[in-house]
Design a protein around this motif. Structure first.
Motif, PDB file in Angstrom:
ATOM      1  N   GLY A   6     -91.298 -28.358  40.808  1.00  0.00           N
ATOM      2  CA  GLY A   6     -92.172 -27.203  41.049  1.00  0.00           C
ATOM      3  C   GLY A   6     -93.464 -27.266  40.243  1.00  0.00           C
ATOM      4  O   GLY A   6     -93.779 -28.276  39.604  1.00  0.00           O
ATOM      5  N   VAL A   7     -94.184 -26.165  40.270  1.00  0.00           N
ATOM      6  CA  VAL A   7     -95.521 -26.110  39.676  1.00  0.00           C
ATOM      7  C   VAL A   7     -95.464 -26.250  38.150  1.00  0.00           C
ATOM      8  O   VAL A   7     -94.582 -25.676  37.506  1.00  0.00           O
ATOM      9  CB  VAL A   7     -96.204 -24.759  40.009  1.00  0.00           C
ATOM     10  N   TYR A   8     -96.444 -26.972  37.611  1.00  0.00           N
ATOM     11  CA  TYR A   8     -96.526 -27.113  36.151  1.00  0.00           C
ATOM     12  C   TYR A   8     -97.022 -25.802  35.558  1.00  0.00           C
ATOM     13  O   TYR A   8     -98.103 -25.314  35.906  1.00  0.00           O
ATOM     14  CB  TYR A   8     -97.483 -28.252  35.781  1.00  0.00           C
TER      15      TYR A   8
ATOM     16  N   ASP B 203     -98.263 -21.852  28.835  1.00  0.00           N
ATOM     17  CA  ASP B 203     -98.975 -20.638  28.374  1.00  0.00           C
ATOM     18  C   ASP B 203     -98.913 -19.518  29.417  1.00  0.00           C
ATOM     19  O   ASP B 203     -99.919 -18.822  29.647  1.00  0.00           O
ATOM     20  CB  ASP B 203    -100.456 -20.946  28.071  1.00  0.00           C
ATOM     21  N   GLY B 204     -97.787 -19.394  30.103  1.00  0.00           N
ATOM     22  CA  GLY B 204     -97.603 -18.298  31.033  1.00  0.00           C
ATOM     23  C   GLY B 204     -98.429 -18.363  32.305  1.00  0.00           C
ATOM     24  O   GLY B 204     -98.644 -17.346  32.964  1.00  0.00           O
ATOM     25  N   ARG B 205     -98.929 -19.543  32.630  1.00  0.00           N
ATOM     26  CA  ARG B 205     -99.677 -19.640  33.897  1.00  0.00           C
ATOM     27  C   ARG B 205     -99.393 -20.956  34.607  1.00  0.00           C
ATOM     28  O   ARG B 205     -98.936 -21.923  34.014  1.00  0.00           O
ATOM     29  CB  ARG B 205    -101.173 -19.495  33.639  1.00  0.00           C
ATOM     30  N   ASN B 206     -99.658 -20.953  35.913  1.00  0.00           N
ATOM     31  CA  ASN B 206     -99.513 -22.155  36.723  1.00  0.00           C
ATOM     32  C   ASN B 206    -100.833 -22.921  36.716  1.00  0.00           C
ATOM     33  O   ASN B 206    -101.893 -22.319  36.800  1.00  0.00           O
ATOM     34  CB  ASN B 206     -99.156 -21.771  38.165  1.00  0.00           C
ATOM     35  N   TRP B 207    -100.745 -24.242  36.676  1.00  0.00           N
ATOM     36  CA  TRP B 207    -101.958 -25.065  36.574  1.00  0.00           C
ATOM     37  C   TRP B 207    -102.267 -25.758  37.892  1.00  0.00           C
ATOM     38  O   TRP B 207    -101.372 -26.156  38.622  1.00  0.00           O
ATOM     39  CB  TRP B 207    -101.802 -26.082  35.447  1.00  0.00           C
TER      40      TRP B 207
HETATM   41  C1  LIG Z   1     -96.092 -19.833  39.371  1.00  0.00           C
HETATM   42  O1  LIG Z   1     -95.625 -20.399  40.584  1.00  0.00           O
HETATM   43  C2  LIG Z   1     -94.298 -20.041  40.890  1.00  0.00           C
HETATM   44  C3  LIG Z   1     -93.859 -20.875  42.086  1.00  0.00           C
HETATM   45  O2  LIG Z   1     -94.852 -20.963  43.047  1.00  0.00           O
HETATM   46  C4  LIG Z   1     -94.233 -18.540  41.127  1.00  0.00           C
HETATM   47  O3  LIG Z   1     -92.910 -18.150  41.435  1.00  0.00           O
HETATM   48  C5  LIG Z   1     -94.704 -17.823  39.878  1.00  0.00           C
HETATM   49  O4  LIG Z   1     -94.760 -16.430  40.095  1.00  0.00           O
HETATM   50  C6  LIG Z   1     -96.073 -18.316  39.446  1.00  0.00           C
HETATM   51  N1  LIG Z   1     -96.404 -17.773  38.149  1.00  0.00           N
HETATM   52  C7  LIG Z   1     -97.586 -17.213  37.900  1.00  0.00           C
HETATM   53  C8  LIG Z   1     -97.761 -16.689  36.489  1.00  0.00           C
HETATM   54  O5  LIG Z   1     -98.463 -17.106  38.705  1.00  0.00           O
END
Ligand SMILES: *[C@@H]1O[C@H](CO)[C@@H](O)[C@H](O)[C@H]1NC(C)=O
Ligand SMILES: *[C@@H]1O[C@H](CO)[C@@H](O)[C@H](O)[C@H]1NC(C)=O
Length: 405
Positions: free
Chosen positions: A157-159, A162-166
């Motif tokens: 899944g997504v990396y 720090d509480g966020r997706n990159w």
């Molecule tokens: C990061 O991505 C995941 C999977 O797509 C998602 O479930 C999650 O809510 C996202 N987190 C943020 C902080 O956006």
């Protein structure tokens, strides 16, 4: 006698270097200058699955017995071969949902359905060969524009950090595009966990396909990016599958530039692209001398050794630099010039990557690139150096004599 001594040496070498590269084992990758075939000199970027496998078949039959084992697809295998596409064109490349280049499905039909080069690699391995691909620095402009998410191969899944997706825009360095393909690729920020995660996701995918050799371009010479070289090397060291790392291009490379990277790679280009003109061949003498004199030939490398690389051998049936056209002409070098080139590459212990279209391999070219004396020198000679001409006097030899080394 000589043959059996030679055999004894080979056996001895095998005895000491058998096995590969897991922790605590002997480091054996590229223990001799690697040999193989690369598609660039005969196909530029337009090679397809059928032509590649035909070439690999002949490589296995005619050249593998002489140690040519890597079948390498050169650049832009993810680009559509259509009008409007060219080396620095934008918008014709295939990437997956994680922003990673994948084969153009029209040129590589077996890649459809998310298989990448799995089928091609399998066939190449069944022929007894190893499989290589070319990659550009960093990340594609297309992936950055699409703002593709970064895959975390450890967690799936997504990396996130720090509480966020990159995503690709977080890691792409838009001010550091590749100098000779500015619309195509840019460096990634390897100081970020996400930058490293992206590179790791690339090499995981490609080794899953069965890749044994990576030619990483636009990271050396004028396009020097030492952080990407060392990061990629680290990724490759983590993998179970040993992968030979070859870097290029080699424009204006100096021994001091090589000093910082030679341990991270297995071969590194020390000259600009070599084509079939005498001035290109001639420009390789001094640089070979310079790298020999600083003892970089066969020095430590990634999981084994590293070799200064004089580039592919553009002999036989070829195309022209950068064109959108396959093989269509004979090599321009005279036979003497070709012999000189093959001799220099052998005594400099350069990797030997044949560039001509193997489907049109003529007997003269085959005998030149499989010359047993040159190949033995290429693998087994040591401490090769340039010597000045020596002159002796009559007093010493009883007659006037010149000894040329
Ligand atoms: C990061 O991505 C995941 C999977 O797509 C998602 O479930 C999650 O809510 C996202 N987190 C943020 C902080 O956006
Ligand atoms: C190669 O090196 C020699 C000796 O240093 C020099 O005289 C010669 O000009 C150099 N050749 C080229 C093509 O640079």
């Amino acid at each position: 006698m000589r043959a059996s001594l030679f055999l004894a040496l080979v056996l001895c070498a095998n005895f000491f270097y058998w096995g590969c590269c897991k922790e605590g084992e002997e480091k054996t990758l590229a223990k001799f200058p690697p040999r193989g075939w690369n598609s660039y000199d005969s196909f530029s970027w337009i090679i397809d699955e059928e032509a590649f496998l035909q070439n690999a078949e002949i490589l296995a039959q005619k050249l593998l017995p002489h140690g040519y084992e890597y079948a390498v697809i050169d650049f832009l295998w993810y680009r559509k071969n259509v009008d409007g596409a060219y080396v620095d064109s934008y918008g014709y490349d295939s990437i997956d949902e994680w922003g990673r280049p994948i084969p153009d499905p029209d040129r590589w039909p077996s890649s459809r359905g998310g298989k990448g080069f799995t089928e091609v690699a399998k066939k190449v391995h069944e022929m007894g060969l190893k499989f290589g691909i070319h990659l550009m620095r960093g990340i594609s402009t297309k992936a950055v524009d699409a703002n593709a998410p970064i895959l975390d191969v450890h967690k799936g899944g997504v990396y996130s950090e720090d509480g966020r997706n990159w995503t690709a825009r977080d890691i792409g360095l838009t001010h550091r595009t590749c100098g000779w393909m500015q619309h195509g690729f840019m460096s990634v920020n390897t100081d970020l966990g996400a930058g490293k995660a992206f590179l790791r996701s690339l090499y995981h995918l490609y080794t899953e396909w069965g890749v044994d050799f990576v030619k990483l371009d636009c990271v050396f010479g004028d396009d020097y990016d030492s952080k990407e070289i060392s990061s990629v090397s680290q990724m490759l060291e983590e993998l179970d599958r040993p992968v030979v790392l070859s870097i290029s291009p080699g424009t204006r490379v100096t021994p001091s530039m090589a000093e910082t990277i030679y341990k991270y790679v297995n071969m590194y280009r020390i000259t600009a692209d070599d084509w079939d003109t005498w001035s290109d061949v001639a420009s390789h003498f001094n640089i070979s001398r310079d790298f020999a004199s600083v003892k970089k030939i066969g020095a430590e490398g990634l999981r084994g050794r590293s070799w200064p690389d004089l580039d592919m051998l553009p002999l036989g049936w070829l195309t022209d630099p950068g064109v959108q056209q396959g093989p269509h002409r004979k090599c321009y070098l005279t036979l003497d010039e070709q012999k000189t080139q093959m001799t220099l590459w052998s005594i400099a212990k350069s990797p030997l990557m044949f560039g001509g279209d193997l489907r049109n391999l003529d007997g003269t070219t085959l005998s030149l690139i499989s010359n047993p004396t040159l190949l033995e020198i290429n693998s087994y000679s040591s401490n090769n150096l340039e010597f000045p001409h020596l002159y002796t006097t009559e007093k010493h030899l009883g007659k006037k004599n010149h000894i040329f080394f």
